[in-house]
Each structure stands twice: as C-alpha cells, then as structure tokens.
Design an enzyme around this catalytic site. Sequence first.
Site, PDB file in Angstrom:
ATOM      1  N   CYS A  44       0.825  -1.214   0.000  1.00 47.55           N
ATOM      2  CA  CYS A  44       0.000   0.000   0.000  1.00 47.55           C
ATOM      3  C   CYS A  44       0.860   1.265   0.000  1.00 47.55           C
ATOM      4  O   CYS A  44       0.382   2.349  -0.322  1.00 47.55           O
ATOM      5  CB  CYS A  44      -0.932  -0.002   1.203  1.00 47.55           C
ATOM      6  N   VAL A  82       6.326 -21.593  -5.788  1.00 44.56           N
ATOM      7  CA  VAL A  82       5.614 -22.868  -5.760  1.00 44.56           C
ATOM      8  C   VAL A  82       4.934 -23.020  -7.116  1.00 44.56           C
ATOM      9  O   VAL A  82       4.130 -22.175  -7.522  1.00 44.56           O
ATOM     10  CB  VAL A  82       4.597 -22.902  -4.603  1.00 44.56           C
ATOM     11  N   GLY A 115      -2.177 -13.802  -3.585  1.00 43.94           N
ATOM     12  CA  GLY A 115      -2.554 -12.442  -3.955  1.00 43.94           C
ATOM     13  C   GLY A 115      -3.252 -12.356  -5.300  1.00 43.94           C
ATOM     14  O   GLY A 115      -3.850 -13.320  -5.780  1.00 43.94           O
ATOM     15  N   GLY A 247      -6.759  -2.747 -12.689  1.00 41.09           N
ATOM     16  CA  GLY A 247      -7.361  -3.660 -11.729  1.00 41.09           C
ATOM     17  C   GLY A 247      -6.523  -4.917 -11.580  1.00 41.09           C
ATOM     18  O   GLY A 247      -5.470  -5.046 -12.220  1.00 41.09           O
ATOM     19  N   THR A 276     -10.338 -24.352   1.661  1.00 39.62           N
ATOM     20  CA  THR A 276     -10.726 -24.555   0.260  1.00 39.62           C
ATOM     21  C   THR A 276     -11.543 -25.839   0.153  1.00 39.62           C
ATOM     22  O   THR A 276     -11.869 -26.461   1.173  1.00 39.62           O
ATOM     23  CB  THR A 276      -9.477 -24.685  -0.636  1.00 39.62           C
ATOM     24  N   GLY A 285      -6.792 -13.921   1.380  1.00 42.71           N
ATOM     25  CA  GLY A 285      -6.331 -12.707   0.704  1.00 42.71           C
ATOM     26  C   GLY A 285      -6.982 -12.462  -0.648  1.00 42.71           C
ATOM     27  O   GLY A 285      -8.076 -12.936  -0.945  1.00 42.71           O
ATOM     28  N   ASP A 286      -6.247 -11.729  -1.477  1.00 38.42           N
ATOM     29  CA  ASP A 286      -6.791 -11.290  -2.768  1.00 38.42           C
ATOM     30  C   ASP A 286      -7.159 -12.445  -3.689  1.00 38.42           C
ATOM     31  O   ASP A 286      -7.892 -12.252  -4.661  1.00 38.42           O
ATOM     32  CB  ASP A 286      -5.742 -10.445  -3.512  1.00 38.42           C
ATOM     33  N   TYR A 430     -16.752  15.446  20.654  1.00 34.00           N
ATOM     34  CA  TYR A 430     -16.956  16.770  20.060  1.00 34.00           C
ATOM     35  C   TYR A 430     -16.212  17.868  20.803  1.00 34.00           C
ATOM     36  O   TYR A 430     -16.332  18.007  22.011  1.00 34.00           O
ATOM     37  CB  TYR A 430     -18.455  17.136  20.020  1.00 34.00           C
TER      38      TYR A 430
END
Length: 553
Positions: A44, A82, A115, A247, A276, A285-286, A430
């Site tokens: 990020c 991998v 990812g 993207g 899974t 993750g992604d 506040y």
Amino acid sequence: MTRRVLIVGGVAGGASAAARLRRLDERAEIVLFDRGPHVSFANCGLPYYVGDVITDERRLLVASRELFRDRFNIDVQTEHEVTGIDRATQTVRVKDLRAGAEHDEHYDVLVLAPGAAPIRPAARGLDLPGVFVVRTIPDTQRIRAWLEERPRREAVVVGGGFIGLEMAENLVRRGLEVTVLEKLPQVMPPVDPEMAAEIARHLRTEGVQLRLGEGFRDIEPATGDRLAVRTDRDATITTDLVILALGVRPEAALAQAAGLAIGARGGIVVDERMRTSDPKIYAVGDAVEVRDVIIGQEIILPLAGPANRQGRVAAEAIAGRWARFRGVQATAIVSVLDLTVATTGASEKGLRRAGVTDFGAIYLHPGHHAGYYPGATPIHLKLLYSREDGRILGAQAVGQEGIDKRIDVIATMIQMRGTVHDLAEVELCYAPQFGAAKDPINIAGMMAANALRGDMPLADWTQVGRRGAVLLDVREPDEFAHGHLEGAVNLPLSELRRRIDDVPRGREIWVYCAAGQRAYYAQRLLMQLGLDVKNLSGGFTTYTMMREAGLLP
Ligand SMILES: Cc1cc2nc3c(=O)[nH]c(=O)nc-3n(C[C@H](O)[C@H](O)[C@H](O)COP(=O)(O)OP(=O)(O)OC[C@H]3O[C@@H](n4cnc5c(N)ncnc54)[C@H](O)[C@@H]3O)c2cc1C
C-alpha cells in the site's frame, strides 16, 4: 506430533497466517515461500515510494526474513516459487528462482496466499520500456529508475481506480503532467457517479488530464524512447511513461491446476474458516472469493484489511480454534491530491445491480467541524439505508478532512447491523475543531430517520423535470441568481411564512436549497399546512454533482 505447514505467498495474508499460527502452535514447522525478493512488504506504500513521499525503501519492509526466523522460528524462503500442488501426496513443487533447481516439499497443511496480479490486457506494446505495473518493490524501483535516468515530462495512467489515482497523485508530485485514461464514464468505480464527479472535478482543477469513457487500446514506440498510447476512440497520446492500473485478477492458477474449486469471479472458493474444497488446504487474501455481507454475494475484494484478518482466521482454524471470517463490506479509502474519498457497504449502483430496490438515499454536505471554528471544509456524504427496517446499507464521503472518521464510524455501525436510528443516536467526541455537537453522522441518521418516518419525504433527483412537480427554491434571491434548477420558483425560506399564499397549490412540490437544511424547514412548514412536499436531498450541491456525473435529464 509436529505438523508441517507450508504457506505460499508471504505478504499480507500469508505473513499474518504464519505469525498468528506461531503464537498458537509453538511446535508446528512453518515454512513460507515467496517468489519475490521480499516478504511482508507494504504494497500500500508503493505509490508513495514512487512519489518520493517515502524516500527510504527500507521503510517498505515491514518484517524481514531474519525477523521471521529469530522472533517466530518461521522459515522464510524468498525467490522460491511454488509451481504445483500434488494433493494426493500432499506435496508442493518448489522452484528456487536463483539456482533454477526444483524440489518437492511435503505438507500437512497448506495455506495459499498468492494475492492478485495486475490485469494485463491482450494488447500490443505492454512490454515496451517505460510501461509499468505497480505490485512489488522491484516494480517501483524500475519506475523510479526510469524517472531518474533522464527528465520525463508526461505520464499516462491507464485506469482510474484506487491504484491508478494514487499513482496519478504521486507522478504529479514528481512534477509530471499526468493523463488518466478510464474506460468507464467515472473514476473510482466502487463509488457512485455523482460522488466520483467531485473527485474528477478536483483532479482536473489540479491539472490532471482526465479522459473518461475512453478505453485503452495499445502502445507503440514513438520517437526517442517515448511511447504512443492509443485509445479506443482512435486518439493517440504521446508520453514518457505508462502505468497500467486496470485492476487485479486473483492468482488462482495454482489452485485451479490442483483441482480446487474456483468461483464465478475467478477466485478460490473458501468456507468461513478459509478452507478450500480440500480440507488440508486453506486460502486467504486477494486470491479468494468472499461474501459481501450487504448484498449476500461472493465477490473479489483486493484489500489489505480483509487479507490480514483472513490470514488470522486461517491460522486459528489450523490451530484447532473456532474462528470464522465474517465476510466483507468493502470499506476503502483513497486520497487524491488532498481530496479524500471513502466508502463502506454497498453503493447505489451495487444495490441496483444486486436487484435491491427498497432502499433510500440521502445526501448532506456539512462542514467537517463546527462552522464557527475556522477552517471547516465540506464533507459530501451519501447514506444508503433499507426502507424496510432502516438498516444501514452503505455510505460514501468525499472531502478534504474528517472523511475517514465518518466512514469508519458508519462501517462499525454496519458491522453491528446498525440502523439509521442508531446513527442518529450515536455519541461521538466533540470539540469545535473536531466535529459538531450534532456530528454529520448524527445528522445523516436523523435525515434518514425523518425520511423513514414520513417527516421528510424525498424526491428522486433523476426525475427532476419529468414528474411535473413544482420546483421550489427556498434560497435567497442572490443565490438563486447564481444558478438554479430549470423552471424553479424562488421563494426564500425567510419570506415563506409571509408569502405563504404565493406557494403554488394543487401540485406536488419539490423543494430544495443549497445543501438541504432550509429546504427541510420549508418542507416541514408546508407539510403541516397539508401540502404534498418532497425534498431534493442535498439541494443545489447534490444537483451540481449529479449534473457533472451526467445523471440528470
Ligand atoms: C500499489 C498498491 C497499493 C495498495 N494500496 C492499498 C491500500 O491503500 N489499502 C488496502 O487495503 N489495500 C491496498 N492494496 C491492496 C493490498 O496490498 C492487497 O489487498 C494485499 O496485499 C493482499 O494480500 P495477499 O496476501 O492476498 O497478497 P499479496 O500481498 O499480493 O501477496 C502475495 C504474495 O504471494 C507471492 N506469490 C504469488 N504466487 C506465488 C507462488 N506461486 N509461489 C511463491 N510466491 C507466490 C507474490 O509474489 C506476493 O509477494 C494495494 C495494492 C497495491 C499493489
């Protein structure tokens, strides 16, 4: 018995899973593979390294190989890819990218955290020098080297989403003239068009060339080492640098080749414990599909927070604890040249796409703190809620200050299945430099609650001019003279009681002011006289945003 846990991918999801598992199971043998040279780096932060906001590359390295070894007894193998999974023998094939050698490793449990990869369209010229994606530290090193090698004046960013806009900002910081090419008619696809219009306006004010509704076609070499970007409108933009930010796509090929279930969106299918379709293999993750808790559908949400939380859930499950991933609500934020946009929950277009119709939307444009204290800047806030039970469905906000706070509060409310009535009641801190005694959050809740109770019926902005209603502008004449809705009658709130006989009768009245407050006062007055009055939420400010987004007739 010692269990062997192998983890593929060592950044947000993989590193979280590894570290959490060690805290729960001291005896497990944990080996983490990453094909890149680093683990646990701050993806990020990458745009800000390009922009020289982060100047020291080492600051991007959250944890090193050595730290994992010394602090957690986790074996990190960088530059090891991998390449295959044999579920029958519970082994993975590992390629040492430095030596070129391959070998097999046995697992008792496997965690996939590979990812998502930047989307590369099937187009010519993507491998030309000067064309980059932004995913890893080496990617940013290449961009920095390109910028430092010789003066570069212009850049094209393909894609106006989060990463595209962050890159645009940082290239502007580096002194480049930036063009953003976006196929959709708006930037920031997760937010609604009228909110995105505010960002587009700001980008243009800051000198960014925005080409909306114009897609990328391909790239050709131009004179010197410049590049010619061609668009689907047959235009050519000559530039020094191209960033592809179209993207990302889940890196699910490894899982797919191993026969694991893949969902409709191309992500790995997991249950709420991040398992899974093979109970010995977890994925986080992604790369995975997750349930959107608002619309109840599986989506891909490539964000760091969910990846970290999923890594933790997977570790808990592997350690035999009970934990479940609750799903996502797509809370996200981005700042572009000092303008911030944030969102949580569903957008209006997302709700419509999912077939949800019984929802309300209100707009407000308050200052980010009390108006009497110097320096208040406007927040443009849109709140979406269920008309059935008042449940909050989503919110988006754009502004310079206080955006994160408001969206985070609403995000928390959504997590707790809160309603607009809860928002109206929530007690927030506040003092004049931070907020208001009635914070924008409270006001948003009160407005939506008023609409639900029938105290403030709302008009549909997209129907302005179509429904034959009287448009009543209750601003002062000088404001009206500066711009108003076509056909509107001006009757200022300050004169309304005195001139009540001038209010047209026998037709529905749609009332508006600058941002909604005076219109609401007028509406209450007129409704108590028995008139049929609807409020154009957010007033002329919303109108301007809607018009810029091309949403009005
Ligand atoms: C430029 C940029 C800015 C971002 N900004 C934000 C932000 O501000 N906020 C936010 O919430 N999110 C942001 N994100 C998204 C966030 O970084 C990701 O959602 C998060 O990192 C996902 O974590 P992950 O573990 O699933 O995947 P990743 O962090 O992508 O890690 C996957 C790792 O797996 C490795 N890998 C893949 N396949 C293999 C294999 N076969 N063998 C070995 N290793 C493999 C990859 O090399 C990679 O290092 C940003 C992303 C980028 C690229």
